[in-house]
Scaffold this active site. Structure first.
Site, mmCIF file in Angstrom:
data_model
loop_
_atom_site.group_PDB
_atom_site.id
_atom_site.type_symbol
_atom_site.label_atom_id
_atom_site.label_comp_id
_atom_site.label_asym_id
_atom_site.label_seq_id
_atom_site.Cartn_x
_atom_site.Cartn_y
_atom_site.Cartn_z
ATOM 1 C CB ALA A 205 24.814 -15.064 -47.923
ATOM 2 C CG ASP B 272 33.234 -14.608 -54.560
ATOM 3 O OD1 ASP B 272 34.083 -15.466 -54.258
ATOM 4 O OD2 ASP B 272 32.367 -14.215 -53.775
ATOM 5 N NE ARG C 68 25.710 -18.343 -45.691
ATOM 6 C CZ ARG C 68 26.524 -19.394 -45.637
ATOM 7 N NH1 ARG C 68 26.014 -20.604 -45.501
ATOM 8 N NH2 ARG C 68 27.832 -19.252 -45.703
ATOM 9 C CE LYS D 35 30.505 -19.110 -52.864
ATOM 10 N NZ LYS D 35 30.502 -18.452 -51.532
ATOM 11 C CG ASP E 113 33.581 -13.308 -45.952
ATOM 12 O OD1 ASP E 113 34.614 -12.766 -46.385
ATOM 13 O OD2 ASP E 113 33.296 -14.501 -46.156
ATOM 14 C CB CYS F 243 49.960 -22.058 -20.692
ATOM 15 S SG CYS F 243 49.391 -20.365 -20.473
#
Length: 945
Positions: A368, A394, A405, A418, A466, A522
């Site tokens: 983004a 990327d 976005r 990308k 990110d 648990c």
């Protein structure tokens, strides 16, 4: 139509066409579900009356006032957004009675109750979270209670205010007449709608309410308010905007501002002059910031989510004009060239534009933020000249969820890399941009590709990552190579930009430990308290039902010897899973529905009934101390109802996934599923006596010794089943289809949502809707394009300064943005910390540089390095290291020291033969009192080729 540099949707082929019509075609491609229409006529009242929100950009003041009056009278939400050069303004009028349904970002706070005292006032003690965090309530928050046992009068009460005593205690009203508190309960924040009133533009222009991040900015914003008004007056008087860098025009704007703003207090004359001198400019980063903030205000008007701007906001980056290079730019330098960059040249001059084209940058991440950065780079002309280059890297491919976005991608790009798609989109925006696409991670594994030489050739790095770990690694590389770094990040409506400029700024803060969303086993299995617990439990169910069993069966069918590689206990667990999966193989869809019904009964009735058999509601851990208290909420079993939507949604989703695993054709017919379910008869629940239920993580992790006889028996039985299924040696092995959870798959999210909400119903936890479940279970970091656009614009403003090679720390800005309350804080970065060593001040950026070749024309020896340090700095070296390799140690015996001193530098280095620039970490003993200081550390020593 001219071609301003900020119009990223349009290309040079659109020159000469109507702006609205050309933009309509490009906008329609972004989202086919949104209808985009072009209007080329006048803004008549009949036309305006059809809209819920009206936004004016680049509009004359007369038009703003006319439209603003009409919108205010008609109850139409009205926004003005404008940019001029390095400044922008934003105005909102949402009428006299605007209802904000949800004024704050994020989910309402909640906390589990540990105790509530009887008294006036009563005191609520909350339990900490898994990370021992305290509650996040504030004084005055309204709260409600649910699930409280004993003091049941609190359950279902109207919201009551709280006063915070400390991180774990809240003070509420009078509880002295209530029943004594016994156990359990949840205290939850309640947000009530708020009503806000706004003045029309005509009145707000004269009596402005200006929103600022801190009071020190008010004079600056008032000066810009007067300057924008004066600019309208100047344009009406002269017929054009002030000429770039023309002192006479700037002075005239100042005179108009002083006359128009006389009743609003003093002005900062330097701000008005600076604003006027570049107001004819048009900058893509400024448009990105103001446009994003305006778009967020539109969303607020439509949804009632978040507090709208009240009522003016001014933004500027006029500090760019204080740069040494920018301050020398003349009117001639800024004259139009007939170029697509004329709007930028009007601010910084033609020489700057040429320098911008020579830049070499690395952009890490094409998500983004990366898309917004690359869009801006293309429009700015970054790396669009001789010698320039942008490297994009990327590892990801385009996914459907990216399209809302990440504006460089379209539906046709799904599953494509990308970086390659982004590079192609940049070339379409600006054919001159020189861009290279990589599909690599920047990390230790790729240091041969992205090594020191690579980073040292760059003019800068833009981080759009990110993960904290990846960002920390990239910062360490830039710090080592003294490469400028711009780090941008967002979370929902919040964003920030951090700039690291050698040697001016301190390094970025070290990355903290990211929370991985894990909880004690648990807690998930027996004692959940929050919807996060039940959603994680549902994720584990998904993996345990539809992924792991299929993977184990496939491995066993292909190679049963893989079990020999596992510990005995794990091998038994896997074999039992394989046996169960082979035994449960469905013949058709009806079998899948029956399996899902049995699973529902097992998880939401029988398991809870067994837990209550072991620990009944009245069970006590010791006399007078109830077991079901504190962080344990007493559950109740559910009774299946085929008419209940949540029950049926679970059955359909589970049956669909089960069928997919076994490659059985699924069915989505609710009525057919209900018919099958009515015919299912299950045996009554019979509790298991002596079943141990662990009450702590340590117990949960403890494993019983493997049953060797059971393991041998299972192995023999499954070997025979495998032979029957596989058949002859040439037969194809029948494999299952493991399903990995995908947050963008609706069936997957349907199962998670239903499974979690049923679990929540067991324990009296408030359920979550489908979108919230998807966000939490998919571990989705909230992201909206308005925030990413604004953050990328702020980052690119810092790039202007880096291109000027600015060495003035006061010109740089770190930015923190909150679109939910329309606040932007830009502050000067901190300088690097310094320390004393060897009689002088040093910082983390300092290096000692020496030639790698000695006087004999050969590579330096260790002795020559020691002599150089003694001769140049007067330092006596006790230890010389490169990483973990000891090159010299004064504590060794004389013979060893002599051998060490005689060696060439590369003889002990594992990277011998690598590029000639090497770095050594050195430790010295110096004359002087600061030599033994705790933070004393010598600067890095660099060898130049």
């Amino acid at each position: 139509m001219e071609y301003p540099m900020s119009w990223f949707l349009l290309g040079e082929s659109d020159v000469g066409q109507n702006r609205a019509e050309a933009s309509q075609r490009a906008l329609a491609e972004l989202n086919p579900r949104v209808t985009v229409a072009a209007h080329t006529g006048e803004l008549s009242e009949a036309f305006l009356a059809s809209f819920q929100v009206v936004v004016l950009t680049e509009s004359p003041l007369e038009e703003q006032l006319h439209v603003g009056d009409f919108c205010h009278d008609q109850g139409i939400y009205f926004i003005v957004a404008d940019t001029k050069g390095l400044a922008g303004q934003l105005f909102c009028d949402f009428g006299e009675c605007f209802i904000v349904n949800d004024p704050a970002e994020g989910d309402p706070e909640h906390a589990a109750v540990q105790h509530i005292s009887q008294g006036n006032p009563g005191v609520v003690t909350c339990m900490g979270t898994e990370d021992n965090h305290t509650h996040l309530f504030c004084d005055g928050d309204l709260v409600t209670f649910s699930g409280v046992e004993g003091m049941t009068e609190l359950n279902g009460q109207d919201p009551i205010p709280v006063r915070v005593l400390d991180g774990f205690r809240l003070e509420i009203g009078d509880t002295s007449s209530f029943s004594p508190y016994r156990c359990g309960g949840l205290v939850s924040q309640v947000r009530l709608p708020e009503v806000h009133s706004y003045e029309p533009l005509r009145q707000a222009l004269e009596e402005p309410k200006i929103q600022v991040a801190n009071p020190e900015e008010l004079l600056r914003s008032r000066s810009l308010h007067a300057a924008f008004r004066a600019l309208h007056a100047f344009r009406k008087e002269q017929g054009h905007l002030p000429r770039p860098r023309a002192p006479a025009d700037a002075e005239r704007v100042l005179e108009l501002a002083q006359s128009l703003g006389a009743q609003q207090g003093p002005l900062d004359e330097d701000i008005v002059r600076a604003f006027a001198s570049v107001s004819a400019g048009d900058l893509c980063p400024v448009a990105a910031v103001v446009g994003a903030m305006a778009a967020q205000e539109v969303l607020k008007a439509i949804t009632g989510k978040f507090l709208p701007l009240d009522q003016w906001l001014y933004f500027d980056a006029l500090e760019c004009l204080a740069l040494e290079g920018a301050a020398r730019v003349t009117e001639k330098d800024c004259a139009p060239r007939g170029s697509r960059y004329d709007g930028q040249i009007a601010v910084f001059g033609a020489a700057f534009q040429e320098q911008l084209g020579h830049q070499k940058y690395l952009v890490v991440g094409a998500g983004a933020i990366g898309c917004e950065l690359l869009k801006n780079f293309a429009m700015m002309g970054m790396a669009a000249g001789q010698g320039g280059n942008l490297t994009i890297t990327d590892m990801d491919t385009v996914a459907l969820s990216n399209l809302h976005r990440q504006l460089l991608y379209r539906s046709a790009d799904i599953s494509k890399p990308k970086s390659a798609v982004a590079a192609a989109a940049m070339r379409r925006m600006n054919p001159d941009v020189r861009v290279t696409a990589h599909q690599n991670q920047v990390g230790p594994a790729t240091e041969l590709l992205y090594g020191d030489d690579f980073f040292q050739r760059l003019d800068g790095v833009a981080s759009a990552l990110d993960t904290l770990e990846a960002r920390a690694y990239l910062e360490s590389r830039c710090l080592r190579c003294r490469t400028p770094l711009l780090d941008s990040g967002t979370e929902g409506p919040r964003g920030n930009v951090l700039v690291m400029v050698p040697p001016l700024t301190k390094p970025l803060e070290p990355a903290g430990t990211a929370r991985d969303g894990t909880f004690p086993l648990c807690t998930l299995r027996y004692f959940p308290r929050t919807i996060q617990h039940t959603l994680q439990w549902a994720r584990d169910e998904f993996e345990g039902l539809f992924q792991l069993p299929a993977e184990h069966v496939n491995r066993f069918m292909e190679d049963p010897t893989f079990l020999e590689q596992l510990p005995a206990g794990k091998a038994l667990e896997v074999l039992e899973q394989v046996q169960s999966s082979l035994r449960e193989r469905p013949r058709d869809w009806r079998d899948c529905v029956r399996w899902a019904r049995r699973r529902w009964q097992s998880r939401y009735h029988d398991a809870i009934a067994q837990l209550l058999h072991n620990f009944p509601p009245e069970h006590e851990t010791s006399p007078g101390v109830p077991f079901w208290a504190g962080d344990r909420s007493c559950p109740h079993p559910l009774t299946f109802n085929p008419e209940n939507d949540t029950h049926l949604e679970y059955i359909l989703a589970a049956a669909h996934l089960f069928a997919q695993v076994y490659k059985v054709p699924p069915c989505s017919d609710w009525a057919a599923a209900q018919t099958i379910l009515r015919s299912v008869v299950l045996p009554p629940f019979m509790p298991q006596e002596g079943l141990q239920i662990p009450l702590a993580e340590e117990q949960e992790e403890a494993k019983e010794p493997a049953d060797c006889e059971r393991l041998a028996e299972l192995t023999q039985d499954l070997a025979q089943q495998r032979q029957e299924l596989v058949g002859g040696e040439e037969a194809q092995v029948p494999l299952m289809e493991p399903i990995h959870f995908e947050k963008d798959n609706d069936i997957h999210v349907n199962f998670i949502t239903a499974a979690s909400n049923l679990r929540a119903e067991n324990y009296g936890i408030t359920p979550a809707d489908w979108l919230t479940s998807k966000r939490i279970a998919g571990r989705i970091v909230p992201a909206i394009i308005t925030t990413t656009a604004a953050v990328a614009g702020l980052a690119c403003l810092e790039i202007y300064k880096l291109v000027w090679a600015c060495r003035d720390l006061s010109c740089y800005r770190n930015s923190n943005l909150s679109l939910s309350d329309c606040l932007l804080l830009r502050i000067q970065p901190l300088p690097p910390p310094t320390y004393r060593y060897g009689g002088r001040e040093w910082s983390c950026w300092d290096r000692l540089e020496m030639q790698a070749v000695g006087t004999d024309g050969q590579e330096m020896t260790v002795q020559e390095v020691l002599d150089w340090l003694q001769r140049t700095h007067g330092w006596t070296v006790t230890t010389l290291l490169r990483g973990h390799t000891v090159l010299y140690d004064r504590e060794e015996d004389e013979e060893t020291r002599a051998q060490q001193r005689a060696q060439r530098l590369s003889e002990n280095l594992e990277d011998a033969g690598q590029p000639p620039r090497r770095e050594l970490e050195l430790y010295y003993v110096c004359e002087g009192e600061d030599a033994e200081a705790e933070d004393a550390r010598p600067p890095l020593l660099c060898f130049l080729p």
